[in-house]
Design an enzyme around this catalytic site. Structure first.
Site, PDB file in Angstrom:
ATOM      1  N   ASN A   1       0.870  -1.182   0.000  1.00  0.00           N
ATOM      2  CA  ASN A   1       0.000   0.000   0.000  1.00  0.00           C
ATOM      3  C   ASN A   1       0.902   1.226   0.000  1.00  0.00           C
ATOM      4  O   ASN A   1       1.448   1.606   1.034  1.00  0.00           O
ATOM      5  CB  ASN A   1      -0.886  -0.046   1.256  1.00  0.00           C
ATOM      6  N   TRP A   2       1.065   1.827  -1.166  1.00  0.00           N
ATOM      7  CA  TRP A   2       2.006   2.950  -1.293  1.00  0.00           C
ATOM      8  C   TRP A   2       1.440   4.245  -0.720  1.00  0.00           C
ATOM      9  O   TRP A   2       2.148   5.237  -0.628  1.00  0.00           O
ATOM     10  CB  TRP A   2       2.393   3.158  -2.764  1.00  0.00           C
ATOM     11  N   LYS A   3       0.159   4.241  -0.388  1.00  0.00           N
ATOM     12  CA  LYS A   3      -0.514   5.437   0.154  1.00  0.00           C
ATOM     13  C   LYS A   3      -0.268   6.641  -0.771  1.00  0.00           C
ATOM     14  O   LYS A   3      -0.167   6.455  -1.985  1.00  0.00           O
ATOM     15  CB  LYS A   3      -0.047   5.687   1.594  1.00  0.00           C
TER      16      LYS A   3
ATOM     17  N   HIS B   1      -9.741   1.190   4.630  1.00  0.00           N
ATOM     18  CA  HIS B   1      -8.491   1.393   5.381  1.00  0.00           C
ATOM     19  C   HIS B   1      -8.763   2.350   6.542  1.00  0.00           C
ATOM     20  O   HIS B   1      -9.561   3.271   6.419  1.00  0.00           O
ATOM     21  CB  HIS B   1      -7.414   1.967   4.448  1.00  0.00           C
TER      22      HIS B   1
ATOM     23  N   GLU C   1      -7.173   4.751   7.660  1.00  0.00           N
ATOM     24  CA  GLU C   1      -6.934   6.165   7.346  1.00  0.00           C
ATOM     25  C   GLU C   1      -8.136   6.773   6.627  1.00  0.00           C
ATOM     26  O   GLU C   1      -8.367   7.985   6.700  1.00  0.00           O
ATOM     27  CB  GLU C   1      -5.645   6.298   6.512  1.00  0.00           C
TER      28      GLU C   1
ATOM     29  N   GLU D   1      -5.711  -4.846  10.510  1.00  0.00           N
ATOM     30  CA  GLU D   1      -4.706  -3.818  10.760  1.00  0.00           C
ATOM     31  C   GLU D   1      -5.061  -3.063  12.033  1.00  0.00           C
ATOM     32  O   GLU D   1      -5.871  -2.120  12.005  1.00  0.00           O
ATOM     33  CB  GLU D   1      -4.663  -2.827   9.583  1.00  0.00           C
TER      34      GLU D   1
ATOM     35  N   GLY E   1       2.026   2.432  10.858  1.00  0.00           N
ATOM     36  CA  GLY E   1       2.971   3.532  10.710  1.00  0.00           C
ATOM     37  C   GLY E   1       3.609   3.970  12.019  1.00  0.00           C
ATOM     38  O   GLY E   1       4.232   5.024  12.094  1.00  0.00           O
TER      39      GLY E   1
ATOM     40  N   SER F   1       3.035  -1.939  10.527  1.00  0.00           N
ATOM     41  CA  SER F   1       4.472  -1.973  10.826  1.00  0.00           C
ATOM     42  C   SER F   1       5.124  -3.331  10.549  1.00  0.00           C
ATOM     43  O   SER F   1       5.989  -3.761  11.296  1.00  0.00           O
ATOM     44  CB  SER F   1       4.739  -1.522  12.268  1.00  0.00           C
TER      45      SER F   1
ATOM     46  N   GLY G   1       2.665  -1.090   4.357  1.00  0.00           N
ATOM     47  CA  GLY G   1       2.709   0.336   4.038  1.00  0.00           C
ATOM     48  C   GLY G   1       4.136   0.794   3.845  1.00  0.00           C
ATOM     49  O   GLY G   1       4.747   0.589   2.788  1.00  0.00           O
ATOM     50  N   GLY G   2       4.719   1.395   4.876  1.00  0.00           N
ATOM     51  CA  GLY G   2       6.047   1.992   4.803  1.00  0.00           C
ATOM     52  C   GLY G   2       7.103   1.116   4.137  1.00  0.00           C
ATOM     53  O   GLY G   2       7.837   1.567   3.247  1.00  0.00           O
TER      54      GLY G   2
HETATM   55  P1  PGA Z   1       2.542   0.411   7.739  1.00  0.00           P
HETATM   56  O1  PGA Z   1       1.103   0.594   7.042  1.00  0.00           O
HETATM   57  O2  PGA Z   1       3.129  -0.878   7.204  1.00  0.00           O
HETATM   58  O3  PGA Z   1       3.321   1.608   7.329  1.00  0.00           O
HETATM   59  O4  PGA Z   1       2.308   0.344   9.217  1.00  0.00           O
HETATM   60  C1  PGA Z   1       0.246  -0.490   6.822  1.00  0.00           C
HETATM   61  C2  PGA Z   1      -1.033   0.012   6.192  1.00  0.00           C
HETATM   62  O5  PGA Z   1      -1.503   1.085   6.561  1.00  0.00           O
HETATM   63  O6  PGA Z   1      -1.632  -0.652   5.308  1.00  0.00           O
END
Ligand code: PGA
Length: 254
Positions: free
Chosen positions: A10-12, A96, A98, A168, A174, A214, A235-236
């Protein structure tokens, strides 16, 4: 039942088209022809088409990070499932945290999106997870059960089987604070039990449940070893080809 493990990046809201092409090309080189783990890249909307061109004729699949539930019409700024299919998407991340927190996406709204995605032939990756306050108040099970039931309401068993769930915990996204393998397994086993109530035992066993929050090369293997963790939503660490490839390697079932 052997479920094919899956690792989705997930590159956001990261990567302009140039760097997106570079990252996708590096992942493609590393993945080669391997199909033991299903790899999905979810770039921002603006990079979908260029990344689709890079991963064409490779085992890597394309996903988006959101969509609208209506098929078309006067919805300024929105993107439909058909538009995602048109540029080569097979997956879409929905619900998600977010988006739930920052864009007021309710379970009912996520459910409309899930239904629209399935109808258009996309595989939804449906995200659920409790906040830190909810965990500390002992509400994890209640919250996650509600999210799974409501987000997947009215789905036929055949549609459920085409759905991917991502657990999640919001406090792990994050933050560098990962759920322990045991914490994640406990909730993911619960999710599978809820899926069994929504569909049937065989359906629940067929559905892939990813862990996200994470995930890094250092913790991926222990997480993915758990019986109800079928891979990760990353994500990251998905923004770094070497780290992402290591996580993919950790997902293969030896
Ligand atoms: P993260 O994000 O790996 O940076 O914690 C995961 C996500 O939000 O899908």
């Amino acid at each position: 039942m052997t479920r094919q493990p899956m690792v989705a990046g997930n590159w956001k809201m990261n990567k302009l088209t140039g760097p997106a092409v570079e990252l996708a090309a590096a992942v493609k080189r590393g993945v080669g022809t391997r199909t033991d783990v299903q790899v999905v890249l979810c770039p921002p909307f603006t990079a979908l088409k260029v990344v689709a061109e890079v991963v064409a004729r490779s085992p890597i699949r394309l996903g988006a990070q959101n969509m609208h539930w209506e098929a078309e019409g006067a919805f300024t700024g929105e993107i439909s499932a058909a538009m995602l299919r048109d540029v080569g998407c097979e997956f879409v991340i929905l619900g998600h945290s977010e988006r739930r927190a920052g864009f007021q996406e309710s379970d009912a709204l996520v459910n409309r999106k899930v239904c629209a995605a399935l109808q258009a032939g996309l595989t939804p990756i449906v995200c659920v997870g409790e906040t830190l306050a909810e965990r500390e108040a002992g509400q994890t099970w209640t919250v996650v059960t509600r999210q799974v039931r409501a987000s997947l309401a009215e789905l036929k068993p055949e549609q459920l089987r085409r759905t991917v769930i991502a657990y999640e915990p919001v406090w792990a996204i994050g933050t560098g604070r990962t759920a322990t393998p045991a914490q994640a397994q406990e909730v993911q086993a619960l999710i599978r039990a809820v899926l069994g109530e929504l569909g049937d035992g065989a359906t629940a066993q067929a559905i892939r449940i990813l862990y996200g929050g994470s995930v890094k090369p250092a913790n991926a293997r222990d997480l993915f070893r758990q019986p109800d963790i079928d891979g990760g939503l990353i994500g990251g660490a998905s923004l770094d080809a070497a780290a992402f490839l290591e996580i993919i390697g950790a997902a293969c079932r030896e």
